[in-house]
Design a protein around this motif. Structure first.
Motif, short mmCIF file in Angstrom:
data_model
loop_
_atom_site.label_atom_id
_atom_site.label_comp_id
_atom_site.label_asym_id
_atom_site.label_seq_id
_atom_site.Cartn_x
_atom_site.Cartn_y
_atom_site.Cartn_z
N LEU A 102 -1.33 -5.18 -9.15
CA LEU A 102 -0.22 -4.22 -9.20
C LEU A 102 0.15 -3.84 -10.62
O LEU A 102 0.50 -2.69 -10.90
N LEU A 159 -2.47 -10.66 -6.57
CA LEU A 159 -1.81 -9.41 -6.19
C LEU A 159 -0.99 -8.87 -7.35
O LEU A 159 -0.99 -7.67 -7.63
N LEU A 169 -6.59 -4.01 -2.51
CA LEU A 169 -5.25 -4.55 -2.27
C LEU A 169 -5.28 -5.64 -1.20
O LEU A 169 -4.63 -6.67 -1.34
N ALA A 201 0.82 -1.21 0.00
CA ALA A 201 0.00 0.00 0.00
C ALA A 201 0.86 1.26 0.00
O ALA A 201 0.55 2.23 -0.70
#
Length: 671
Positions: free
Chosen positions: A396, A392, A381, A356
């Protein structure tokens, strides 16, 4: 022009080595020479045209030097006047160099270098020129001094022409920062001094974020009576913006003699570190500093500096992270409401905070968007981390579109630590425990067990990715299909040698419907064998008795009696499951020489029939999950289990979901 000729006497390093410095280093030496001559202003001027960079001139208002000193200054390498004192003649400033080598580094920029010198002699201002060509480094040409206009003032102009190339690193947009790093400590100590590049002033204070100081263990040189202890200090300057990170080797007063890239990483921070020691100055005077990377004492000091600098930035980063996270908590955007309790939760929180904060750092819009939007992205997230590394990575790269370098950093974090895998595994165990406890509440709740339907509710919840309650080794192959389809699915697993050319009927002549069939391959040592588990589910209000046992036995006997499956290497287990058993069923499950619950086994052992209660099934399932939970430290309570079940399987619980929230289900459950 040249009225005097003399030849340079070489001492120490070769001339050509001095004329081979890098652009910033060569320009820095010319500026240092001006500052050592007590200049209060130094200007760097660059002449360029549409084709190339033509000349570089360094102009200073220092005291210059008398014509009679030229041969001493230029005629013998290593014969500088600065060797005889550590402070400048006029203003008493600390001197940068003592070896008289820096002036020749002008020729690292171009073929020709000319010094225009102005100095005072009595009331007169005299001037003369010195010309040096790289083609013949030992031949110095000097003009006779003549009187010049007093308005010009003392000083030296050094002009380098016939440049080797256009030096992009010397353009103001790059060189101002680089030179600020070199002269940061000097300009901080001597605020009356100003250095300009194309009228842009070097002002380290305006681009310095923070200055820190660290004392290291001294460097001890020599032994016994010859032992010398050299103090070591590191000044660390963090820049608001910088092109690179540098580690400077300096004398005790902070004059950089050599710079080298740090051999350690501090992601996100741009800095210059100045290792200051009389040991560095001694090496410089002996001409040994060029071998700095081979000097064990210096390397030890560098490594000690690296550890201090890394710790400094780690602490600073942690403090900044805490501040950012506290802000998210205040605006209720942070997706965690309580502090982590278990090691897995702490790992999950650590991964989340790192990811984060990197998103916050690399996405400009993240900081300025509304708190509601920020909260949504932070929740996204968190969910991605819980689902595993692949999810994830997708978020991203494709959703948040982080810079490639940051993507690699995050990938490395996930690959090296396997934290995301641990977190996703923990989340899986946690969710499964919630499912088991939620199912237990539905099956045994005084109201919900009366309302729970067999096929449309109980069956559907288990068939939807929850057959693991019967054992991880099985995969769902058939869901509520005819017995014929069971055999056809079995045929697909073992090959096409066995033909299924007519419907398969139970031995009573009726078509059979199987609730669930689970399949697994027996271990590789018997790769041609298969094992099937057939589960007949009964609603909680239905006690297992003779009718239910008869039904599942007919399934089993049909398989046993079918000539198509008598000789294949396949094992079949048939289970009938409900909350309770009547007296007949309890008697059948307690047969001599048979494990509790098994009511039939074929002579070859390939077909078994079992009667099981939900309590047995769920207890065994929880035991398996608890074994994993002890390692992953998952933690579930009954309330969260029921809420999870309601939110995840609400579509299957229409009509009884309100029972899930009933007070009787809210007591704590130890899991």
């Amino acid at each position: 022009m040249a009225d005097v000729h003399f030849r340079v006497q070489v001492e120490g390093d070769h001339l050509k080595k001095q004329a081979g410095a890098k652009p910033i280093q060569a320009l820095s030496e010319l500026i240092w020479n001006a500052l050592d001559a007590d200049a209060t202003r130094v200007d760097v001027e660059i002449e360029s045209d549409d084709i190339a960079m033509r000349s570089i001139t360094v102009i200073d208002n220092g005291h210059g030097f008398p014509h009679g000193d030229v041969e001493e200054l230029f005629g013998k390498l290593g014969g500088s006047w600065k060797r005889h004192g550590s402070k400048s003649k006029g203003k008493g400033r600390l001197l940068h160099g003592k070896e008289g080598r820096g002036r020749l580094k002008a020729l690292a920029l171009g073929r020709s270098a000319e010094w225009s010198v102005r100095y005072r002699q009595g009331k007169k201002l005299l001037g003369y020129k010195i010309l040096l060509l790289r083609d013949d480094l030992v031949d110095v040409r000097v003009s006779e001094p003549v009187e010049v206009e007093a308005a010009l003032g003392t000083g030296v102009d050094v002009t380098v022409t016939e440049l080797d190339r256009t030096y992009r690193s010397l353009a103001p947009d790059r060189s101002v920062q680089s030179l600020s790093e070199v002269f940061a400590l000097y300009l901080t100590d001597y605020k009356e001094v100003a250095v300009f590049v194309e009228n842009e002033k070097l002002d380290p204070s305006s681009v310095i974020e923070e200055i820190s100081h660290f004392d290291l263990e001294p460097i001890v040189e020599g032994e016994g009576e010859n032992e010398i202890e050299h103090p070591v200090r590191v000044d660390l300057i963090e820049w608001k913006s910088a092109s690179d990170r540098w580690f400077f080797l300096c004398g005790p007063h902070g004059f950089p003699f050599q710079r080298m890239p740090p051999r350690f990483h501090t992601p996100g921070y741009k800095f210059s570190a100045y290792l200051k020691s009389s040991y560095v100055e001694a090496l410089q005077e002996r001409g040994e500093l060029v071998f700095a990377e081979m000097n064990a004492a210096l390397l030890d000091a560098h490594d000690a500096s690296a550890e201090l600098i890394k710790a400094h930035f780690q602490n600073k980063g942690a403090e900044a992270a805490r501040s950012e996270i506290e802000q998210w908590k205040e605006e209720e955007a942070y997706p965690f409401r309580s502090e982590p309790r278990t090691s897995v939760e702490k790992a999950e929180r650590k991964v989340f905070d790192i990811v984060a904060l990197n998103v916050n750092k690399h996405l400009p819009d993240f900081k300025v968007q509304s708190s509601k939007s920020r909260a949504f992205q932070l929740r996204m997230l968190r969910q991605a981390i819980e689902r595993g590394p692949d999810e994830l990575q997708h978020i991203l790269t494709e959703v948040l579109d982080l810079p490639e370098r940051t993507q690699k950093e995050m990938s490395k974090l996930l690959e090296e630590a396997d934290l995301a895998n641990v977190i996703s595994a923990s989340r899986l165990v946690s969710d499964r425990l919630k499912f088991v406890h939620g199912l237990e509440a539905l099956l045994f709740g005084s109201e919900s067990k009366k309302l729970l339907k067999e096929r449309s509710q109980l069956h559907r919840m288990i068939a939807e990715n929850n057959t693991w309650i019967f054992g991880e080794e099985f995969n769902l192959t058939v869901d509520d299909q005819s017995l014929t389809e069971v055999l056809r699915k079995h045929q697909a697993l073992i090959g096409n040698d066995t033909m299924i050319d007519r419907p398969v009927m139970r031995i009573d002549g009726k078509k059979g419907i199987v609730d669930l069939m689970l399949s697994r391959s027996v271990p590789q040592s018997r790769a041609d064998e298969r094992e099937h588990l057939v589960v007949e589910l009964k609603r909680p209000s239905c006690k297992i008795g003779s009718d239910e046992i008869s039904q599942v036995e007919k399934y089993a006997f049909t398989i046993a009696d079918d000539e198509r499956f008598r000789h294949v290497k396949t094992r079949w287990s048939f289970w009938v499951i409900s909350n309770d058993l009547d007296g007949y069923a309890k008697t059948k499950t307690r047969q001599k020489d048979s494990p509790p619950g098994r009511i039939f086994v074929s002579e070859d052992g390939n077909i078994e029939v079992w009667v099981k209660s939900w309590a047995e099934v769920l207890t065994a399932c929880k035991a398996r999950l608890h074994f994993v939970q002890e390692h992953l430290q998952a933690n579930v309570d009954k309330d969260s289990a029921l809420r999870y079940l309601k939110s995840t399987y609400e579509k299957y619980l229409v009509g009884i979901s309100e029972q899930v929230d009933a007070p009787e289900h809210r007591e704590d459950v130890e899991v």
